[in-house]
Design a protein around this motif. Structure first.
Motif, PDB file in Angstrom:
ATOM      1  N   ASN A   1      35.385  39.391  33.360  1.00  0.00           N
ATOM      2  CA  ASN A   1      36.522  39.739  34.225  1.00  0.00           C
ATOM      3  C   ASN A   1      36.178  39.607  35.705  1.00  0.00           C
ATOM      4  OD1 ASN A   1      34.748  41.871  34.404  1.00  0.00           O
ATOM      5  ND2 ASN A   1      36.281  43.485  34.096  1.00  0.00           N
ATOM      6  N   LEU A   2      35.102  38.879  36.046  1.00  0.00           N
ATOM      7  CA  LEU A   2      34.743  38.670  37.445  1.00  0.00           C
ATOM      8  C   LEU A   2      35.804  37.787  38.103  1.00  0.00           C
ATOM      9  CD1 LEU A   2      32.346  39.202  39.479  1.00  0.00           C
ATOM     10  CD2 LEU A   2      31.587  36.878  38.914  1.00  0.00           C
ATOM     11  N   PRO A   3      36.487  38.280  39.131  1.00  0.00           N
ATOM     12  CA  PRO A   3      37.595  37.506  39.701  1.00  0.00           C
ATOM     13  C   PRO A   3      37.091  36.268  40.452  1.00  0.00           C
ATOM     14  CG  PRO A   3      37.707  39.834  40.315  1.00  0.00           C
ATOM     15  CD  PRO A   3      36.338  39.595  39.750  1.00  0.00           C
ATOM     16  N   PRO A   4      37.918  35.239  40.569  1.00  0.00           N
ATOM     17  CA  PRO A   4      37.556  34.089  41.419  1.00  0.00           C
ATOM     18  C   PRO A   4      37.295  34.566  42.846  1.00  0.00           C
ATOM     19  CG  PRO A   4      39.445  33.555  40.045  1.00  0.00           C
ATOM     20  CD  PRO A   4      39.210  35.025  39.878  1.00  0.00           C
ATOM     21  N   GLY A   5      36.274  33.989  43.456  1.00  0.00           N
ATOM     22  CA  GLY A   5      35.907  34.395  44.805  1.00  0.00           C
ATOM     23  C   GLY A   5      34.877  35.497  44.848  1.00  0.00           C
ATOM     24  N   TRP A   6      34.470  35.987  43.670  1.00  0.00           N
ATOM     25  CA  TRP A   6      33.475  37.044  43.605  1.00  0.00           C
ATOM     26  C   TRP A   6      32.164  36.491  43.065  1.00  0.00           C
ATOM     27  CZ3 TRP A   6      34.119  42.741  43.710  1.00  0.00           C
ATOM     28  CH2 TRP A   6      35.314  43.123  44.347  1.00  0.00           C
ATOM     29  N   CYS A   7      31.097  37.262  43.316  1.00  0.00           N
ATOM     30  CA  CYS A   7      29.789  36.934  42.775  1.00  0.00           C
ATOM     31  C   CYS A   7      29.184  38.185  42.156  1.00  0.00           C
ATOM     32  CB  CYS A   7      28.860  36.387  43.866  1.00  0.00           C
ATOM     33  SG  CYS A   7      28.515  37.559  45.192  1.00  0.00           S
ATOM     34  N   ALA A   8      28.169  37.979  41.349  1.00  0.00           N
ATOM     35  CA  ALA A   8      27.449  39.090  40.727  1.00  0.00           C
ATOM     36  C   ALA A   8      25.960  38.770  40.773  1.00  0.00           C
ATOM     37  CB  ALA A   8      27.911  39.301  39.288  1.00  0.00           C
TER      38      ALA A   8
ATOM     39  N   TRP B   1      24.410  44.702  36.549  1.00  0.00           N
ATOM     40  CA  TRP B   1      25.014  43.769  37.488  1.00  0.00           C
ATOM     41  C   TRP B   1      25.621  44.520  38.675  1.00  0.00           C
ATOM     42  CZ3 TRP B   1      24.272  38.698  37.194  1.00  0.00           C
ATOM     43  CH2 TRP B   1      23.999  38.114  35.952  1.00  0.00           C
ATOM     44  N   ALA B   2      25.482  43.953  39.856  1.00  0.00           N
ATOM     45  CA  ALA B   2      26.239  44.377  41.031  1.00  0.00           C
ATOM     46  C   ALA B   2      27.255  43.286  41.344  1.00  0.00           C
ATOM     47  CB  ALA B   2      25.297  44.581  42.213  1.00  0.00           C
ATOM     48  N   ARG B   3      28.405  43.672  41.903  1.00  0.00           N
ATOM     49  CA  ARG B   3      29.485  42.708  42.161  1.00  0.00           C
ATOM     50  C   ARG B   3      30.006  42.870  43.575  1.00  0.00           C
ATOM     51  NH1 ARG B   3      33.232  42.368  36.847  1.00  0.00           N
ATOM     52  NH2 ARG B   3      31.752  43.063  35.258  1.00  0.00           N
TER      53      ARG B   3
END
Length: 287
Positions: free
Chosen positions: A255-262, A271-273
């Motif tokens: 569920n990591l949104p576009p434009g995000w990183c982990a 994980w950190a986001r």
């Protein structure tokens, strides 16, 4: 003839049956078969199969894949009616008007598929010592997958459970989708399993674990990197499900949104986001 009370039907109710098992036994005794339907899920086709034809009629069970539930149910009920009236289905025999005005061909299913796809039948017969025919349907032009001119848009909807010479990715995915040890079994991502993603040769060889993940905002592309700097010559382009097969913890980022990183310090760390960090720009431009 419809159903009848066979020795197996007499014996099974002597034990404790779950409600679904009791209905299965009752249907076979009353109608001559019970139809099991497995719904489509995670983009993989559902299927329907009979239980009872072998016990009541001495005929192989039947399975059909990729049809809507009501269509498959109607088809198998019509097969039951014809079998009750004396039809004998054999390898490569064909029947008309099971589906509209096209032909359906019956092929013998490999034993390895029985436990994978026909759990209730395996329960009823006490193992996989029964035969099954797959009801294979054609495209709208009445061409089968092995015929010249077949509409290949239909190929993904109907895995073939018998030996054949066609490319086998459809069957491999269907097997994996029903294998609890495979990433395809409970697919978490919105992107299809065969979506191409960027990673590194070191990740794919096992030298690096995945510690940095980018979900690009421009095109929705995914990148999976290890702790080492990713140079253009090190990049690899693979299917998303291969990444999950190597590291199931990546499912946590579905569920990591576009434009995000982990990111994480090591493979076993949480994980950190955040929105893509400044140093992600270099990685994204390299890909």
């Amino acid at each position: 003839m419809a159903g009848r009370t066979t020795d197996r039907i007499r014996i099974l109710p002597q034990g404790i049956l779950e409600p679904d098992e009791k209905k299965l036994v009752d249907d076979i005794e009353t109608y001559g078969c019970h139809i099991v339907q497995v719904r489509e899920e995670n983009g993989f086709p559902g299927w329907s199969y009979s239980v009872g034809f072998t016990d009541v009629l001495g005929m192989p069970e039947l399975i059909v894949i990729g049809l809507k539930n009501n269509v498959a149910h109607s088809l198998l009920n019509e097969c039951n009616r014809r079998l009750q009236n004396g039809l004998r289905l054999e390898e490569q025999s064909r029947q008309r008007e099971l589906l509209s005005n096209v032909e359906c061909e019956f092929r013998r299913v490999e034993k390895r598929w029985l436990i994978q796809t026909m759990g209730y039948a395996v329960w009823f017969y006490g193992g996989d010592g029964f035969q099954v025919l797959q009801c294979v349907y054609p495209d709208l032009g009445n061409r089968f997958p092995w015929d010249d001119g077949f509409d290949t848009n239909w190929r993904d909807r109907q895995p073939l459970l018998f030996p054949h010479s066609l490319a086998s990715r459809v069957e491999e995915d269907f097997w994996a989708a029903n294998d609890s040890n495979s990433s395809l079994h409970d697919w978490k991502f919105k992107d299809p399993p065969h979506t191409g993603v960027f990673t590194t040769k070191r990740v794919m060889s096992g030298e690096d674990g995945i510690t940095r993940v980018f979900h690009n905002v421009e095109d929705g592309a995914w990148q999976f990197h290890g702790p080492h700097e990713s140079k253009p010559e090190d990049l690899a382009y693979v299917c998303l499900h291969h990444i999950i097969d190597k590291d199931p913890t990546i499912n946590e980022l579905s569920n990591l949104p576009p434009g995000w990183c982990a990111w994480r310090e090591e493979v076993m760390a949480p994980w950190a986001r955040d929105l893509s960090a400044a140093d992600a720009d270099g990685d994204q431009s390299e890909a």
